[in-house]
Structure formats: structure tokens, C-alpha cells
Design a protein around this motif. Structure first.
Motif, mmCIF file in Angstrom:
data_model
loop_
_atom_site.group_PDB
_atom_site.id
_atom_site.type_symbol
_atom_site.label_atom_id
_atom_site.label_comp_id
_atom_site.label_asym_id
_atom_site.label_seq_id
_atom_site.Cartn_x
_atom_site.Cartn_y
_atom_site.Cartn_z
ATOM 1 N N ARG A 202 1.917 -13.471 -5.103
ATOM 2 C CA ARG A 202 3.159 -12.695 -5.279
ATOM 3 C C ARG A 202 3.865 -12.469 -3.948
ATOM 4 N NH1 ARG A 202 -0.650 -9.456 -7.764
ATOM 5 N NH2 ARG A 202 -0.931 -9.907 -9.979
ATOM 6 N N ARG A 203 3.072 -12.175 -2.933
ATOM 7 C CA ARG A 203 3.661 -11.938 -1.621
ATOM 8 C C ARG A 203 4.329 -13.200 -1.088
ATOM 9 N NH1 ARG A 203 -0.413 -9.837 0.268
ATOM 10 N NH2 ARG A 203 -1.375 -11.592 1.347
ATOM 11 N N SER A 204 3.760 -14.361 -1.367
ATOM 12 C CA SER A 204 4.316 -15.621 -0.886
ATOM 13 C C SER A 204 5.658 -15.938 -1.528
ATOM 14 C CB SER A 204 3.327 -16.769 -1.157
ATOM 15 O OG SER A 204 2.122 -16.570 -0.457
ATOM 16 N N ASP A 208 7.564 -8.369 -5.540
ATOM 17 C CA ASP A 208 6.833 -7.116 -5.399
ATOM 18 C C ASP A 208 6.900 -6.251 -6.653
ATOM 19 O OD1 ASP A 208 5.148 -6.363 -3.481
ATOM 20 O OD2 ASP A 208 6.609 -5.437 -2.166
ATOM 21 N N GLY A 209 7.698 -6.617 -7.600
ATOM 22 C CA GLY A 209 7.837 -5.777 -8.787
ATOM 23 C C GLY A 209 8.612 -6.517 -9.850
ATOM 24 N N PRO A 210 8.664 -5.955 -11.077
ATOM 25 C CA PRO A 210 8.058 -4.661 -11.386
ATOM 26 C C PRO A 210 6.602 -4.737 -11.814
ATOM 27 C CG PRO A 210 9.387 -5.382 -13.225
ATOM 28 C CD PRO A 210 9.550 -6.430 -12.153
ATOM 29 N N GLN A 211 6.198 -5.800 -12.500
ATOM 30 C CA GLN A 211 4.865 -5.807 -13.091
ATOM 31 C C GLN A 211 3.785 -5.884 -12.029
ATOM 32 O OE1 GLN A 211 5.406 -9.158 -15.617
ATOM 33 N NE2 GLN A 211 6.085 -7.957 -17.355
ATOM 34 N N GLN A 212 4.110 -6.401 -10.863
ATOM 35 C CA GLN A 212 3.091 -6.582 -9.846
ATOM 36 C C GLN A 212 2.657 -5.266 -9.212
ATOM 37 O OE1 GLN A 212 5.866 -8.220 -10.131
ATOM 38 N NE2 GLN A 212 4.998 -10.101 -10.936
ATOM 39 N N LEU A 213 3.321 -4.176 -9.539
ATOM 40 C CA LEU A 213 2.975 -2.891 -8.936
ATOM 41 C C LEU A 213 1.881 -2.175 -9.731
ATOM 42 C CD1 LEU A 213 6.546 -1.743 -8.010
ATOM 43 C CD2 LEU A 213 4.793 -2.624 -6.512
ATOM 44 N N MET A 214 1.349 -2.813 -10.743
ATOM 45 C CA MET A 214 0.233 -2.230 -11.474
ATOM 46 C C MET A 214 -0.958 -2.040 -10.529
ATOM 47 S SD MET A 214 1.219 -1.800 -14.581
ATOM 48 C CE MET A 214 -0.380 -1.467 -15.289
ATOM 49 N N ASP A 215 -1.684 -0.964 -10.717
ATOM 50 C CA ASP A 215 -2.876 -0.727 -9.903
ATOM 51 C C ASP A 215 -4.035 -1.510 -10.495
ATOM 52 O OD1 ASP A 215 -4.696 0.234 -8.130
ATOM 53 O OD2 ASP A 215 -5.054 2.085 -9.237
ATOM 54 N N PHE A 216 -3.995 -2.835 -10.257
ATOM 55 C CA PHE A 216 -4.994 -3.697 -10.858
ATOM 56 C C PHE A 216 -6.411 -3.410 -10.341
ATOM 57 C CE2 PHE A 216 -1.342 -6.804 -11.293
ATOM 58 C CZ PHE A 216 -1.162 -6.483 -12.623
ATOM 59 N N THR A 217 -6.500 -2.941 -9.090
ATOM 60 C CA THR A 217 -7.831 -2.795 -8.494
ATOM 61 C C THR A 217 -8.524 -1.500 -8.900
ATOM 62 O OG1 THR A 217 -6.884 -1.757 -6.532
ATOM 63 C CG2 THR A 217 -7.121 -4.150 -6.515
ATOM 64 N N ALA A 218 -7.824 -0.605 -9.592
ATOM 65 C CA ALA A 218 -8.450 0.644 -10.021
ATOM 66 C C ALA A 218 -9.452 0.367 -11.144
ATOM 67 C CB ALA A 218 -7.391 1.636 -10.502
ATOM 68 N N PHE A 300 -0.234 9.240 -1.492
ATOM 69 C CA PHE A 300 -0.642 8.395 -0.369
ATOM 70 C C PHE A 300 0.411 8.495 0.719
ATOM 71 C CE2 PHE A 300 -2.241 6.710 -4.312
ATOM 72 C CZ PHE A 300 -3.561 6.384 -4.041
ATOM 73 N N ASN A 301 -0.006 8.218 1.953
ATOM 74 C CA ASN A 301 0.936 8.124 3.063
ATOM 75 C C ASN A 301 1.017 6.672 3.515
ATOM 76 O OD1 ASN A 301 -1.383 7.644 4.663
ATOM 77 N ND2 ASN A 301 -1.616 9.844 5.055
ATOM 78 N N ALA A 302 1.768 6.418 4.581
ATOM 79 C CA ALA A 302 1.960 5.039 5.035
ATOM 80 C C ALA A 302 0.655 4.397 5.483
ATOM 81 C CB ALA A 302 2.983 4.999 6.173
ATOM 82 N N GLU A 303 -0.274 5.210 6.001
ATOM 83 C CA GLU A 303 -1.519 4.662 6.523
ATOM 84 C C GLU A 303 -2.488 4.223 5.423
ATOM 85 O OE1 GLU A 303 -0.045 7.365 7.743
ATOM 86 O OE2 GLU A 303 0.635 6.378 9.587
ATOM 87 N N ASN A 304 -2.515 4.949 4.311
ATOM 88 C CA ASN A 304 -3.483 4.590 3.266
ATOM 89 C C ASN A 304 -2.827 4.074 1.992
ATOM 90 O OD1 ASN A 304 -2.390 6.875 2.139
ATOM 91 N ND2 ASN A 304 -4.287 8.039 2.032
ATOM 92 N N LEU A 305 -1.564 3.682 2.086
ATOM 93 C CA LEU A 305 -0.861 3.179 0.901
ATOM 94 C C LEU A 305 -1.528 1.916 0.357
ATOM 95 C CD1 LEU A 305 1.588 3.541 -0.974
ATOM 96 C CD2 LEU A 305 2.923 2.175 0.630
ATOM 97 N N ASP A 310 -2.684 -2.627 -2.684
ATOM 98 C CA ASP A 310 -3.176 -3.571 -1.677
ATOM 99 C C ASP A 310 -2.451 -4.912 -1.822
ATOM 100 O OD1 ASP A 310 -4.629 -4.649 0.337
ATOM 101 O OD2 ASP A 310 -6.390 -5.095 -0.882
ATOM 102 N N GLY A 311 -2.008 -5.450 -0.670
ATOM 103 C CA GLY A 311 -1.260 -6.697 -0.675
ATOM 104 C C GLY A 311 0.236 -6.501 -0.750
ATOM 105 N N ARG A 312 0.670 -5.276 -1.066
ATOM 106 C CA ARG A 312 2.105 -5.012 -1.171
ATOM 107 C C ARG A 312 2.551 -3.850 -0.297
ATOM 108 N NH1 ARG A 312 -0.260 -5.800 -5.886
ATOM 109 N NH2 ARG A 312 -0.385 -3.615 -6.426
ATOM 110 N N ALA A 313 1.587 -3.160 0.298
ATOM 111 C CA ALA A 313 1.925 -1.991 1.103
ATOM 112 C C ALA A 313 2.755 -2.364 2.325
ATOM 113 C CB ALA A 313 0.658 -1.261 1.534
#
Length: 594
Positions: A202-204, A208-218, A300-305, A310-313
Motif C-alpha cells: 500500500r505504501r508503494s 493510505d486509506g480508507p480501507q487500509q487504515l484498519m487496525d489489522f495487527t490488533a 497515540f502521539n507522533a512517537e507511538n502512532l 504500522d507502515g502508515r504512521a
């Protein structure tokens, strides 16, 4: 006349031929010397092999007539042992001599031509695809080349769109697979690594959205209720009693206020404002607030976003994200589909607009929410003030779309109160707002919807935060743009950077005195015209036109509508804004605003 058999007649004929050959020899020597003096000396010094070869060819050409003359003088052409001698015709002797001279002459021509070898014309690399500019010889005019470049850009844009659409369809399949994996622990455990790899895809493609913003890793919530016997070898899950503590709600769907207040109390102070924007107390009928672990909201803040997206922060950090608040909702009785709510707080409204614009795809449905918003595939995204909000649905359904829009309006009401922009009235703002700058772009000729470009405008790394629009006048197109800076000195620095860059690219620069402009230049590079001006702390102009007259008239029309100066952008900082304003000259005031 002597008989042919006595040998004397042949001698007379050869003598006459020799005189003609000597004349030709004289002319040949003169030509060879005239040419050789100009070419032979530098060639010998630059390339000894070529020089020697060319010298040998010139000597052969020059001495061929001498050789024929000498052979004639020594009775070489006389008959032998009583044979009858046939006198050669003068034309035959000359033709024979020219044929002999032709061999070194051709070789000399090849040597000379080798100095004019055209790499672009004769060299072929099967591993290299020539660009439109490298194929420029086939275009008779700059207009034809410009049309070819635009056609290639359209083709690449179509290829990118097809790639993005394919990735979106892949996401739809992955969302379905994710929902199914919640009921199968082994599959659920394997999903995070698979989806992390898809994040790089997605990054390539810049998606970045909309569906890619799902928290898949949770981890799926259902895994917490599974017993150890359901998945041999897995650790014992959290006790069901711990999960069900906050499950009951006071009213259908919404959370009780004491529970919301308790969760907000645990939010770090910098994120309390955006966490309070999450609509946890009032929901449309048929929906409930989801739970992530033991909480209904996350910040979250900028450091732990990266922990959440992950991959889009990184793409949000580029737009100076300050924090993010998250929650999600699902229909009553259906936990397999979700609507996730992300509220991002950016550094200022300009950054929020930039991030929103960078992700907005083509062909979406506009919706009146916030400053600007749209809906796509059941999701709703919008920006308002310094906030960028994404409401991401896992299902493209009318019910999910209606819920997403309803939630968006609840959040937007908290982000942008009526008559205010980002919490400050326009009249009180010390900075230029996007709406104000868009309004300064001329409406004619045939202006397309204006846009904001945050970085690397027109390929120049020094040019950022530019407001522009595409224009079309009878088939002639260009981009009109505008950018206020913190001071005239800052604007002049950017203006000089532009001039230095285009000069290195081989552009022809012409300056002119135009009323209303402190600086005015016209740049011509391969038939594409740029017209650039500086007026006080403002830089603007027209980029990429094929008609100089139309581009200049457009820029002069823009100048006639501009004020002498404009407030700077908020991204330039409050300190620079005060330093550029006429009343403020103290350095201490600038420092305090930082």
C-alpha cells in the motif's frame, strides 16, 4: 604517325595521358593539403591511430596520379615481344586511376565520419526504454512533444489507478478473511504478519486509506473468550469475567457517562481534546461501541502512532501529526463488521488539508461535513480546522454509509463550531487560510477545482505548501499557483532558488518590468513556458504552458487581483509571521511565539 608495332605510337599516347594525369595530380595534391592541414594535425594529437590512417589515405590519393605518370614514362604500357599494342583511351586511363584512388578516399571518409558518431542515434541498449524527451527527433514542434508527454502522463496515471483499484479489491478480500479468522485462532495468529507485508504494498502505491487504515495487527476480540481446549498449545486467555466488566451499558449502544469520564481521565493531557471528540455517549440506534482490550478508546502521539497503524504512521508524521484518538463501532449482534473512527490532530489546518488532499482518490462522492469531506465504500473522511478524521467501514453497505456520515457530523460539530476555523474566527486569524488563498486564484479561463500541494511542487524540493489550480484556454493548459511567505526576504530566497535551478536545467530566462510585481521572469525550457513573479512576500505564476502570451496575460490578471502582501501560512510559524508584519520588529516577540 608511327605504326603501333614499333612501340613509339604507344609512347606518344602515354605522354599525352601523363600530362593530363599530372594536372589531375596537382589539383589532387592541393585539395589533399587544404583538407589535411585542417584535420590531420588535431587528429594526430587526439587519436594517433586515426591520424596515421587518414595520413596514409591522403598520401595514397595524392600519389596515385604520380604512379600512373611514372608508369607511362617508362613505357610500361608498350607491347611486348611483337604483340600488337592497342592505344588506351584517355578516358579509360582516368577511370582506372579514379578507381584506384577511390579505395583510400572511401577509407578516409569512414575515418572522418567516425568523429561525428551520434551516440543517441546509433547506440541501442535493449535494457533501456527511451523516454519521450530522448525520442524528441520525431516531434516537429514543442506542442507535439508536449502532447506526447501529457499522453504518457495520462497512461501512467491510468496504470497507477488500476494498481490502486486492484489493491483496494485485495483489501476487501483481506477484510473478509480477517472477519473469518476471528473464529479460527490459528488463522488469526497468522494474519498480522501477512497484513504487515501488505502494508508495504500500500505504501508503494501511495494508498493510505480508507480501507487500509484498519487496525489489522490488533488481536481479534473473540480470541479472549476461547478456551484452551479450542486451540491446543495456546496460552490460557484472559478470564471471561475480566472482559465483561464494562460490557453492560446504561442506554442502548452508548456508554454510561461515568465510564467515559473514567477512560478520559486516563488519557494523556495532549490527547484529551481529541479523545473527547469520540462520540461514545450518543450513538444512532442499532450500533454499539466496540472494545479494544479493556478500553473503549485509545490515544497515540507522533512517537507511538506506529503501534496502531504500522507502515502508515510515517506519512502522517510528514504532515506534523500531534496525536490520534481511536474507537470503533459495530452493529448490534454483528461483531464481524466494524466502523472504525480515527481522529488525527495535525499541527495546523494547512497540514490537515494537505494530508486529506494527499489521500483523496478520484471519483468519490462529496459530502457536506467539516470543511470538506467525501464518502467511499461505506467510509467517510473529512478535515476541519487542524483535524483530519477517518471513519472507515469494513462493509460497503448503505446502512454503514449512513452511520459513518452521522458519526462524522457529530465529530465535525466539535471540531469546527459554526463560523470558526480550527477554533479561531477568520477575522482574528494571523495567518492565511486555505479558503482565502484558493479565492485569490483567478476563476478564468476554465479553472479546475483548486488543490493544495504540500511538498516537492513541480519537482522542486525547495517549493512547498503551494495553492494551485489547473487552467485550460482553448487547448492550452497550465497550472496557476500562489504561495505567501513569512517575509519578502524569504520569498526572494525561494525566487532565487527557482532561477538557479531552471538555469542548470538549460532554460532560457527573460526578465521584465511588470506593474505590481517586484520580480517578473519568463522561463522557456523545451517549449514549456513558466511565468513567475514575486510581489512582496508572495510568489505565484503559471507553470507548464505552451503559449507564452496566454501565460503572461493570466499572471498579469492574477497580479491585478492580489493585495500588496498576504499573511503567512501557519506552517511558517507564528514567530516568522510577526517578524514579517510591519508593526512587529522585536526579536523577543518572535521567540515567545515559538
Amino acid at each position: 604517325m608511327a605504326k603501333d608495332t614499333d612501340g613509339k605510337g604507344g609512347g606518344v599516347a602515354v605522354s599525352r595521358i601523363s600530362r593530363g594525369l599530372l594536372l589531375l595530380f596537382g589539383a589532387g595534391v592541393l585539395l589533399a593539403l587544404a583538407f589535411g592541414l585542417n584535420r590531420l594535425a588535431p587528429l594526430l594529437s587526439d587519436d594517433r591511430t586515426k591520424g596515421i590512417t587518414l595520413a596514409a589515405c591522403l598520401i595514397a590519393v595524392a600519389f596515385t596520379p604520380i604512379a600512373f605518370g611514372i608508369l607511362g614514362r617508362i613505357d610500361w604500357f608498350q607491347a611486348r615481344r611483337g604483340r600488337v599494342y592497342q592505344r588506351p583511351e584517355f578516358f579509360s586511363v582516368v577511370c582506372g586511376m579514379l578507381l584506384v584512388m577511390g579505395v583510400p578516399a572511401i577509407l578516409a571518409g569512414i575515418v572522418i565520419k567516425s568523429d561525428q558518431f551520434d551516440k543517441n542515434r546509433y547506440e541501442f541498449d535493449p535494457n533501456k526504454i527511451p523516454t519521450v524527451l530522448e525520442q524528441g527527433r520525431q516531434y516537429r514542434t514543442a506542442e507535439e512533444m508536449n502532447a506526447a508527454i501529457r499522453a504518457e502522463m495520462d497512461r501512467l496515471a491510468l496504470e497507477r489507478k488500476n494498481l490502486v483499484d486492484t489493491v483496494k479489491k485485495l483489501d476487501e478480500s483481506m477484510l473478509t478473511l480477517l472477519a473469518a479468522a476471528k473464529q479460527a485462532p490459528p488463522a488469526a495468529q497468522a494474519m498480522p504478519s501477512v497484513l504487515e507485508r501488505l502494508a508495504a504494498v500500500r505504501r508503494s502505491v501511495g494508498l493510505d486509506g480508507p480501507q487500509q487504515l484498519m487496525d489489522f495487527t490488533a488481536p481479534p476480540a473473540e480470541l479472549r473468550t476461547l478456551t484452551a481446549s479450542a486451540a491446543p498449545g495456546m496460552s490460557t486467555p484472559v478470564a471471561p469475567a475480566a472482559v465483561a466488566v464494562a460490557a453492560p451499558v446504561a442506554t442502548p449502544g452508548a456508554l454510561p457517562k461515568p465510564l467515559v469520564d473514567a477512560e478520559l481521565a486516563g488519557v494523556p493531557d495532549p490527547q484529551k481534546k481529541i479523545a473527547a471528540m469520540l462520540p461514545l455517549l450518543d450513538l444512532p440506534a442499532g450500533w454499539v461501541v466496540g472494545k479494544s482490550g479493556d478500553k473503549h478508546l485509545e490515544t497515540f502521539n507522533a512517537e507511538n502512532l506506529f503501534e496502531k497503524i504500522d507502515g502508515r504512521a510515517e506519512s502522517f508524521i510528514q504532515y506534523d501529526v500531534k496525536g490520534m484518538a481511536y474507537t470503533y463501532f459495530h452493529p448490534v449482534g454483528d461483531e464481524s463488521n466494524e466502523v472504525q473512527l480515527y481522529v488525527f490532530e495535525m499541527a495546523n489546518p494547512l497540514k490537515a488539508l494537505g494530508k486529506y488532499g494527499s489521500e483523496k482518490p478520484e471519483g468519490v462522492t462529496q459530502v457536506e461535513v467539516g470543511t470538506e469531506g467525501y464518502t467511499s465504500a461505506g467510509s467517510t473522511l473529512f478535515h476541519a480546522g487542524p483535524f483530519y478524521t477517518q471513519i472507515v467501514s469494513t462493509k460497503d453497505d448503505a446502512r454503514f454509509t449512513e452511520f459513518a456520515i452521522a458519526i462524522a457530523r457529530r465529530v465535525a460539530a466539535l471540531q469546527q463550531p459554526a463560523g470558526e476555523i480550527g477554533g479561531a474566527k477568520p477575522s482574528e486569524s494571523a495567518f492565511s487560510t486555505p479558503d482565502r488563498l484558493f479565492a485569490l486564484l483567478p476563476a478564468k479561463p476554465d479553472r479546475k477545482p483548486p488543490k493544495y500541494v504540500a511538498q516537492d511542487v513541480f519537482g522542486y524540493s525547495f517549493l512547498s505548501d503551494v495553492f494551485m489550480a489547473d487552467y485550460d484556454d482553448g487547448g492550452v493548459t497550465w497550472q496557476g499557483f500562489l504561495r505567501p511567505y513569512s517575509s519578502p526576504e524569504a520569498a526572494e530566497k525561494i525566487f532565487q532558488s527557482y532561477l538557479e535551478t531552471v538555469k542548470k536545467d538549460g532554460a532560457k530566462i527573460e526578465t521584465a518590468e511588470v506593474q505590481g510585481a517586484d520580480r517578473f521572469v519568463v522561463s522557456d525550457n523545451i517549449g514549456l513556458i513558466d511565468v513567475l513573479f514575486r510581489r512582496g512576500n508572495i510568489i505565484g505564476g503559471a507553470n507548464g504552458s505552451t503559449d507564452r502570451g496566454k501565460a503572461e496575460n493570466f499572471v498579469k490578471s492574477m497580479l491585478s487581483q492580489l493585495p500588496p502582501t498576504l499573511p503567512p501560512l501557519e506552517s511558517d510559524g507564528a514567530a516568522n509571521a510577526k517578524a514579517s508584519a510591519p508593526p512587529a520588529e522585536g526579536a523577543e516577540g518572535g521567540e515567545s511565539n515559538r
